[in-house]
Design a protein around this motif. Sequence first.
Motif, PDB file in Angstrom:
ATOM      1  N   VAL A 101       0.864  -1.185   0.000  1.00 15.00           N
ATOM      2  CA  VAL A 101       0.000   0.000   0.000  1.00 15.00           C
ATOM      3  C   VAL A 101       0.896   1.229   0.000  1.00 15.00           C
ATOM      4  O   VAL A 101       1.829   1.321   0.810  1.00 15.00           O
ATOM      5  CB  VAL A 101      -0.933   0.014   1.221  1.00 15.00           C
ATOM      6  CG1 VAL A 101      -1.811   1.265   1.208  1.00 15.00           C
ATOM      7  CG2 VAL A 101      -1.798  -1.243   1.251  1.00 15.00           C
ATOM      8  N   MET A 102       0.635   2.148  -0.878  1.00 10.29           N
ATOM      9  CA  MET A 102       1.464   3.344  -1.014  1.00 10.29           C
ATOM     10  C   MET A 102       0.582   4.544  -1.323  1.00 10.29           C
ATOM     11  O   MET A 102      -0.621   4.396  -1.581  1.00 10.29           O
ATOM     12  CB  MET A 102       2.491   3.143  -2.135  1.00 10.29           C
ATOM     13  CG  MET A 102       1.872   2.836  -3.489  1.00 10.29           C
ATOM     14  SD  MET A 102       3.061   2.340  -4.749  1.00 10.29           S
ATOM     15  CE  MET A 102       3.921   3.886  -5.024  1.00 10.29           C
ATOM     16  N   ASP A 103       1.152   5.734  -1.277  1.00 12.69           N
ATOM     17  CA  ASP A 103       0.427   6.935  -1.681  1.00 12.69           C
ATOM     18  C   ASP A 103       0.598   7.161  -3.180  1.00 12.69           C
ATOM     19  O   ASP A 103       1.533   6.637  -3.800  1.00 12.69           O
ATOM     20  CB  ASP A 103       0.951   8.160  -0.928  1.00 12.69           C
ATOM     21  CG  ASP A 103       0.597   8.117   0.555  1.00 12.69           C
ATOM     22  OD1 ASP A 103      -0.367   7.406   0.905  1.00 12.69           O
ATOM     23  OD2 ASP A 103       1.285   8.781   1.348  1.00 12.69           O
ATOM     24  N   ALA A 104      -0.291   7.963  -3.747  1.00  9.00           N
ATOM     25  CA  ALA A 104      -0.293   8.156  -5.195  1.00  9.00           C
ATOM     26  C   ALA A 104       0.976   8.820  -5.710  1.00  9.00           C
ATOM     27  O   ALA A 104       1.343   8.644  -6.869  1.00  9.00           O
ATOM     28  CB  ALA A 104      -1.513   8.980  -5.610  1.00  9.00           C
ATOM     29  N   ASP A 105       1.651   9.584  -4.854  1.00  6.45           N
ATOM     30  CA  ASP A 105       2.843  10.302  -5.303  1.00  6.45           C
ATOM     31  C   ASP A 105       4.136   9.681  -4.787  1.00  6.45           C
ATOM     32  O   ASP A 105       5.212  10.268  -4.928  1.00  6.45           O
ATOM     33  CB  ASP A 105       2.775  11.761  -4.843  1.00  6.45           C
ATOM     34  CG  ASP A 105       2.773  11.875  -3.325  1.00  6.45           C
ATOM     35  OD1 ASP A 105       2.191  10.993  -2.668  1.00  6.45           O
ATOM     36  OD2 ASP A 105       3.363  12.837  -2.790  1.00  6.45           O
ATOM     37  N   THR A 106       4.061   8.502  -4.201  1.00  6.05           N
ATOM     38  CA  THR A 106       5.248   7.862  -3.623  1.00  6.05           C
ATOM     39  C   THR A 106       6.111   7.232  -4.711  1.00  6.05           C
ATOM     40  O   THR A 106       5.595   6.596  -5.626  1.00  6.05           O
ATOM     41  CB  THR A 106       4.833   6.780  -2.613  1.00  6.05           C
ATOM     42  OG1 THR A 106       4.096   7.387  -1.553  1.00  6.05           O
ATOM     43  CG2 THR A 106       6.042   6.071  -2.035  1.00  6.05           C
ATOM     44  N   HIS A 107       7.417   7.397  -4.577  1.00  5.59           N
ATOM     45  CA  HIS A 107       8.361   6.722  -5.458  1.00  5.59           C
ATOM     46  C   HIS A 107       9.100   5.655  -4.648  1.00  5.59           C
ATOM     47  O   HIS A 107       9.723   5.963  -3.628  1.00  5.59           O
ATOM     48  CB  HIS A 107       9.372   7.704  -6.048  1.00  5.59           C
ATOM     49  CG  HIS A 107       8.790   8.580  -7.122  1.00  5.59           C
ATOM     50  ND1 HIS A 107       9.547   9.492  -7.825  1.00  5.59           N
ATOM     51  CD2 HIS A 107       7.530   8.674  -7.613  1.00  5.59           C
ATOM     52  CE1 HIS A 107       8.776  10.106  -8.710  1.00  5.59           C
ATOM     53  NE2 HIS A 107       7.545   9.635  -8.587  1.00  5.59           N
ATOM     54  N   LEU A 108       9.004   4.411  -5.094  1.00  3.43           N
ATOM     55  CA  LEU A 108       9.672   3.295  -4.431  1.00  3.43           C
ATOM     56  C   LEU A 108      10.801   2.784  -5.316  1.00  3.43           C
ATOM     57  O   LEU A 108      10.606   2.561  -6.512  1.00  3.43           O
ATOM     58  CB  LEU A 108       8.688   2.164  -4.152  1.00  3.43           C
ATOM     59  CG  LEU A 108       7.584   2.457  -3.131  1.00  3.43           C
ATOM     60  CD1 LEU A 108       6.623   1.274  -3.020  1.00  3.43           C
ATOM     61  CD2 LEU A 108       8.175   2.784  -1.765  1.00  3.43           C
ATOM     62  N   ALA A 109      11.961   2.584  -4.718  1.00  2.70           N
ATOM     63  CA  ALA A 109      13.090   2.027  -5.453  1.00  2.70           C
ATOM     64  C   ALA A 109      12.901   0.522  -5.631  1.00  2.70           C
ATOM     65  O   ALA A 109      12.122  -0.114  -4.918  1.00  2.70           O
ATOM     66  CB  ALA A 109      14.393   2.304  -4.709  1.00  2.70           C
ATOM     67  N   ARG A 110      13.634  -0.044  -6.564  1.00  3.60           N
ATOM     68  CA  ARG A 110      13.534  -1.479  -6.803  1.00  3.60           C
ATOM     69  C   ARG A 110      13.967  -2.273  -5.582  1.00  3.60           C
ATOM     70  O   ARG A 110      13.517  -3.402  -5.368  1.00  3.60           O
ATOM     71  CB  ARG A 110      14.391  -1.879  -8.003  1.00  3.60           C
ATOM     72  CG  ARG A 110      15.877  -1.586  -7.842  1.00  3.60           C
ATOM     73  CD  ARG A 110      16.660  -2.106  -9.028  1.00  3.60           C
ATOM     74  NE  ARG A 110      18.087  -1.808  -8.907  1.00  3.60           N
ATOM     75  CZ  ARG A 110      19.011  -2.286  -9.720  1.00  3.60           C
ATOM     76  NH1 ARG A 110      18.648  -3.082 -10.713  1.00  3.60           N
ATOM     77  NH2 ARG A 110      20.273  -1.966  -9.562  1.00  3.60           N
ATOM     78  N   ASP A 111      14.841  -1.677  -4.741  1.00  2.00           N
ATOM     79  CA  ASP A 111      15.303  -2.375  -3.547  1.00  2.00           C
ATOM     80  C   ASP A 111      14.155  -2.682  -2.595  1.00  2.00           C
ATOM     81  O   ASP A 111      14.219  -3.655  -1.848  1.00  2.00           O
ATOM     82  CB  ASP A 111      16.352  -1.533  -2.817  1.00  2.00           C
ATOM     83  CG  ASP A 111      17.488  -1.118  -3.723  1.00  2.00           C
ATOM     84  OD1 ASP A 111      18.178  -2.010  -4.231  1.00  2.00           O
ATOM     85  OD2 ASP A 111      17.668   0.098  -3.940  1.00  2.00           O
ATOM     86  N   TYR A 112      13.124  -1.846  -2.590  1.00  2.37           N
ATOM     87  CA  TYR A 112      12.003  -2.074  -1.688  1.00  2.37           C
ATOM     88  C   TYR A 112      11.408  -3.464  -1.928  1.00  2.37           C
ATOM     89  O   TYR A 112      11.188  -4.232  -0.997  1.00  2.37           O
ATOM     90  CB  TYR A 112      10.935  -0.993  -1.879  1.00  2.37           C
ATOM     91  CG  TYR A 112       9.737  -1.188  -0.970  1.00  2.37           C
ATOM     92  CD1 TYR A 112       9.743  -0.682   0.319  1.00  2.37           C
ATOM     93  CD2 TYR A 112       8.612  -1.890  -1.397  1.00  2.37           C
ATOM     94  CE1 TYR A 112       8.655  -0.865   1.161  1.00  2.37           C
ATOM     95  CE2 TYR A 112       7.524  -2.083  -0.570  1.00  2.37           C
ATOM     96  CZ  TYR A 112       7.552  -1.576   0.710  1.00  2.37           C
ATOM     97  OH  TYR A 112       6.477  -1.782   1.553  1.00  2.37           O
TER      98      TYR A 112
END
Length: 552
Positions: free
Chosen positions: A229-240
């Motif tokens: 679950v994330m926010d609409a403007d969140t950027h997640l790296a591939r490491d996540y």
Amino acid sequence: MLTLHWLTRCVPGLSILLLISLITVMFSDVKSWFFLPLACVLMTYSVIIHVDTFIFAIRLPYALLHVNRGVMDALRRRGEKSTKQAASASQYRDDDRDETRAEDAGRAKLDVVGGQEGEVVHLIIVPNYMEDVSTLKSTLDVLASHPRARTQYEICLAMEQKEACASEKAAHLASLHEKSFRAVVPSYHPSGVPGEIAGKSANVAFAARMAMERHRAVPGKCEDLIFTVMDADTHLARDYFSEIRRLHYLHPHENRRTLYVCPIIFDRNAHRIPVFVRCADLLWAMAGISALVEPWPISIPTSVYSLPLVLAEEVNGWDADPNAIGEDMHMLLKCYFGTGGTITTRTVFSPASQCNVEGGGDTRIAKYIDTLGARYRQGLRHMWGALDTGFAVRSAFSRPVARVGLKHVLLLHLLWEAHFLPIHLTVLLIFSSIYTAITPPDAIHPYLAWVFWFTGLLRTLSFIGMNVALYFYDRYHATAVSTRAQDMARAALTDGFSYRPLKFQFLADRILFPVAGAIFGTVPAIQAEISHFWTDRLVYRVSAKPLFKMSA
């Protein structure tokens, strides 16, 4: 039953009234034999509050140092030549002590090529309402740049049915990214559902329910499905996602009841917003990071988190009632009490990139004022989550944990820090300032004078500790933003980047953070907790966020 629900809902607000009632004792004759016992209670409590604050200021620098080291370790694992090397014993110092055959099998699974049978599939829920298309596109572009996106990411576009052109927006995004992911599936949360309240939790609950129904049709294939679950403007790296995959396979005995949490970072537009807003968001991020320390067995997620589908099903999914407005904390509590306290939280050392709220306006002053107002509304929404204290109290009685141990005590302490400590500390500080200003020094009781001196010392030491924490935050920030900039460059994407050089603009953070914490933390918390005496409903308003030019 309604009275009990109301009483538990109002526990934080009642604590404020009780504290103020005790403080009135201090404006009376504390030498009186009748009032002295109550005064002693208040003085003892004041010392406890300040000691707790000081311990937090000591714990936070250690947590930031630990998180930054964890992020660096995750980056080193990224650089390994193969997943088999990444699974070697030297890379898992913390997991090698009690290896079992099942754990060996989990390590072997790390060699599975993405897309084959038995691989982890990430069900990524992106809740949104009235979000700009470019914001959503940039979020999906970042996810699409990950090496395993095509085979392991299923995007759940959680739309709101009441939003005009929601279906057109979802269709447009799906057409742009359908070849980048395993699947892009929109859902449309209906409005006006009895018992629900508009907000992220209701949106997520509906999208997750649709996803569970889709995957329930394939029996025996749910063990390796993980919601994020994330926010609409969140950027997640591939490491996540690669770190979740690693932890999922390394702990097969616990992965069905593991909730994954990560630190957050405001590294997109912090340099162009008011210092008080920047400081408030710094404190918000550091509050979450403060619990990501070893050997703490439980942490509360902030904005972004992941959990297996089987755990979500076990606790009957996400709630959508007014008490669930603090969606991230609420889901952790629901999982904790729903499993009898047997869940585990594990830290994913990959910061989730967030935007600070940023208002609009025709002039610089108008934009400044609008940004302050938007941040206050966001703070009120955050602190409306104090309803989770009542939820925890009710759950503790209706679904008691199997064993009250360290995990249970620490969870209660985290709730205490979130919903009680900041308000009580501010009220006590105001009282001590007023009392010493209007009372001659020789008229102050010796015990009370000592308490004022000792708590003042602790506040000074806590201020120093927070400045040490900001130094380590700057190191963590530099690691995170530079890594994200490199990743975006490799993917031919552009975005906002906010660095923290040592200049006056950011040195001001080290002085003004207590003021920002009071304006955007304590004040909205008091408003929320007093409001809970007559309502548990808050009109959910989407926070204003900046727009960045994205290119691919």
